[in-house]
Enzyme design. Structure first.
Site, PDB file in Angstrom:
ATOM      1  N   ASP A  17       0.830  -1.214   0.000  1.00 34.77           N
ATOM      2  CA  ASP A  17       0.000   0.000   0.000  1.00 34.77           C
ATOM      3  C   ASP A  17       0.863   1.262   0.000  1.00 34.77           C
ATOM      4  O   ASP A  17       1.960   1.271   0.554  1.00 34.77           O
ATOM      5  CB  ASP A  17      -0.913  -0.017   1.234  1.00 34.77           C
ATOM      6  CG  ASP A  17      -2.055   0.989   1.117  1.00 34.77           C
ATOM      7  OD1 ASP A  17      -2.416   1.358  -0.018  1.00 34.77           O
ATOM      8  OD2 ASP A  17      -2.583   1.394   2.168  1.00 34.77           O
ATOM      9  N   HIS A  34       2.026   3.712  -9.164  1.00 36.66           N
ATOM     10  CA  HIS A  34       1.822   2.285  -9.447  1.00 36.66           C
ATOM     11  C   HIS A  34       3.007   1.707 -10.220  1.00 36.66           C
ATOM     12  O   HIS A  34       3.424   0.566  -9.992  1.00 36.66           O
ATOM     13  CB  HIS A  34       0.510   2.078 -10.209  1.00 36.66           C
ATOM     14  CG  HIS A  34      -0.699   2.406  -9.381  1.00 36.66           C
ATOM     15  ND1 HIS A  34      -0.879   1.925  -8.099  1.00 36.66           N
ATOM     16  CD2 HIS A  34      -1.786   3.187  -9.635  1.00 36.66           C
ATOM     17  CE1 HIS A  34      -2.027   2.382  -7.605  1.00 36.66           C
ATOM     18  NE2 HIS A  34      -2.594   3.156  -8.521  1.00 36.66           N
ATOM     19  N   LEU A 128      10.778 -20.036  -4.990  1.00 37.88           N
ATOM     20  CA  LEU A 128       9.742 -19.255  -4.303  1.00 37.88           C
ATOM     21  C   LEU A 128       8.339 -19.523  -4.866  1.00 37.88           C
ATOM     22  O   LEU A 128       8.122 -19.500  -6.073  1.00 37.88           O
ATOM     23  CB  LEU A 128      10.071 -17.757  -4.460  1.00 37.88           C
ATOM     24  CG  LEU A 128       9.100 -16.779  -3.806  1.00 37.88           C
ATOM     25  CD1 LEU A 128       9.231 -16.819  -2.282  1.00 37.88           C
ATOM     26  CD2 LEU A 128       9.342 -15.357  -4.309  1.00 37.88           C
TER      27      LEU A 128
HETATM   28  C1  IPE Z   1      -5.476  -2.714   0.023  1.00 36.72           C
HETATM   29  O1  IPE Z   1      -5.156  -1.371  -0.154  1.00 36.72           O
HETATM   30  C2  IPE Z   1      -5.471  -3.428  -1.300  1.00 36.72           C
HETATM   31  C3  IPE Z   1      -4.183  -3.515  -2.006  1.00 36.72           C
HETATM   32  C4  IPE Z   1      -3.029  -3.063  -1.605  1.00 36.72           C
HETATM   33  C5  IPE Z   1      -4.240  -4.195  -3.261  1.00 36.72           C
HETATM   34  P1  IPE Z   1      -6.285  -0.239  -0.265  1.00 36.72           P
HETATM   35  O2  IPE Z   1      -5.553   1.026  -0.479  1.00 36.72           O
HETATM   36  O3  IPE Z   1      -7.297  -0.620  -1.272  1.00 36.72           O
HETATM   37  O4  IPE Z   1      -6.939  -0.306   1.185  1.00 36.72           O
HETATM   38  P2  IPE Z   1      -7.854   0.756   1.955  1.00 36.72           P
HETATM   39  O5  IPE Z   1      -8.945   1.170   1.028  1.00 36.72           O
HETATM   40  O6  IPE Z   1      -6.984   1.915   2.314  1.00 36.72           O
HETATM   41  O7  IPE Z   1      -8.331   0.030   3.182  1.00 36.72           O
HETATM   42  C1  IPE Z   2      -1.746   0.244  -3.363  1.00 33.91           C
HETATM   43  O1  IPE Z   2      -1.507   1.596  -3.363  1.00 33.91           O
HETATM   44  C2  IPE Z   2      -2.018  -0.285  -4.761  1.00 33.91           C
HETATM   45  C3  IPE Z   2      -3.387  -0.723  -5.001  1.00 33.91           C
HETATM   46  C4  IPE Z   2      -4.372  -0.718  -4.142  1.00 33.91           C
HETATM   47  C5  IPE Z   2      -3.685  -1.193  -6.327  1.00 33.91           C
HETATM   48  P1  IPE Z   2      -2.688   2.665  -3.326  1.00 33.91           P
HETATM   49  O2  IPE Z   2      -3.063   3.003  -4.729  1.00 33.91           O
HETATM   50  O3  IPE Z   2      -3.791   2.200  -2.452  1.00 33.91           O
HETATM   51  O4  IPE Z   2      -1.945   3.888  -2.659  1.00 33.91           O
HETATM   52  P2  IPE Z   2      -2.543   4.929  -1.609  1.00 33.91           P
HETATM   53  O5  IPE Z   2      -3.055   4.129  -0.455  1.00 33.91           O
HETATM   54  O6  IPE Z   2      -3.629   5.682  -2.314  1.00 33.91           O
HETATM   55  O7  IPE Z   2      -1.367   5.776  -1.244  1.00 33.91           O
HETATM   56 MG    MG Z   3      -4.156   2.414  -0.458  1.00 32.43          MG
END
Ligand code: IPE
Ligand code: IPE
Ligand code: MG
Length: 246
Positions: A17, A34, A128
């Site tokens: 995240d 990303h 892995l």
């Molecule tokens: C969890 O992250 C899902 C992934 C990293 C794929 P999110 O960014 O979607 O989670 P919330 O919405 O902050 O809980």
């Molecule tokens: C995690 O990073 C990737 C996915 C959920 C696909 P985020 O896109 O949730 O990044 P933040 O949480 O907005 O910083």
């Molecule tokens: Mg996120």
């Protein structure tokens, strides 16, 4: 404690995240976050291979992430497709077996077929065990298992009383792997966000503020050190676990 006694996780599960916030900090579009996150994923898969971790399970796209703006969902799908095409040969070189968990029927046929191809090409690799959770939700996984067992009861092949934790475990995703020993969430949030709800019952939880694109092998080593310092009791007393008298 000598080096050989240091406890190491066999299976690590990660919520990757913080990509969006990483991009925002730099005044760049979320897509750049990303893209940077993808580079980290590649590095951490290699690091886990080097560190002889048996299994790594990564949350790449949750069943709730469809709620994001269409443009972001679209670019994540593009990135996913490009990554699959470009990385499979490297995975083979590194002896990595890749598999996917989640409801994949929601993806474009092109993407589904790349996922199937990657699984087939790497299925005999003995290094892995990499699992990518895509369109995955922990609640979906549990409901799916319940539905399979209900169908067996309905057809007369299973007695309701025969349903226990072991049998249920065989019907959720990752059934052939040991449960995750260590969970890591980057990006500062202290929540599970519908990840492996069934599997994390006794997993050690490690949260770091580091955003996923900034996560490195050094950060991974800190998580491993955290794990090595935990006493896993599984309901027992500390004395039972260490074999000392109370
Ligand atoms: C969890 O992250 C899902 C992934 C990293 C794929 P999110 O960014 O979607 O989670 P919330 O919405 O902050 O809980
Ligand atoms: C995690 O990073 C990737 C996915 C959920 C696909 P985020 O896109 O949730 O990044 P933040 O949480 O907005 O910083
Ligand atoms: Mg996120």
């Amino acid at each position: 404690m000598c080096a050989s006694e240091i406890a190491r996780p066999r299976h690590i599960a990660i919520i990757m995240d913080g990509n969006g916030r990483w991009a925002k900090q730099r005044g760049r579009p979320r897509a750049a976050g990303h893209q940077a996150g993808f580079r980290t994923t590649r590095d951490i898969v290699e690091a886990c291979g080097r560190q002889q971790i048996e299994a790594l399970t990564l949350f790449a796209f949750s069943s709730e992430n469809w709620k994001r703006p269409q443009t972001e969902v679209g670019l994540l799908m593009d990135l996913f497709l490009r990554a699959l095409k470009s990385e499979v040969s490297k995975l083979c070189e590194n002896n990595v077996r890749i598999r996917f968990i989640g409801e994949r029927s929601a993806f474009q046929p092109k993407l589904q077929s790349e996922m199937n191809t990657a699984e087939k090409l790497t299925q005999d690799n003995t290094g892995l065990k990499l699992t990518i959770a895509v369109n995955y939700g922990g609640r979906w996984d549990i409901v799916n298992a319940a539905r399979q067992l209900a169908a067996q009861v309905h057809s007369g092949d299973l007695e309701p009383d025969a349903i226990d934790i072991d049998l249920f475990s065989q019907h959720v995703s990752l059934a052939d792997l040991i449960e995750p020993d260590l969970f890591i969430r980057t990006g500062g949030e202290k929540r599970i966000s519908n990840y492996l709800l069934w599997h994390l019952a006794y997993t050690e939880l490690y949260f770091t503020d580091v955003l996923w694109p900034d996560f490195t092998e050094v950060e991974l080593t800190s998580a491993l050190a955290f794990y090595a310092g935990r006493q896993r009791r599984f309901g027992q007393t500390g004395e039972q676990v260490t074999g000392t008298n109370a």
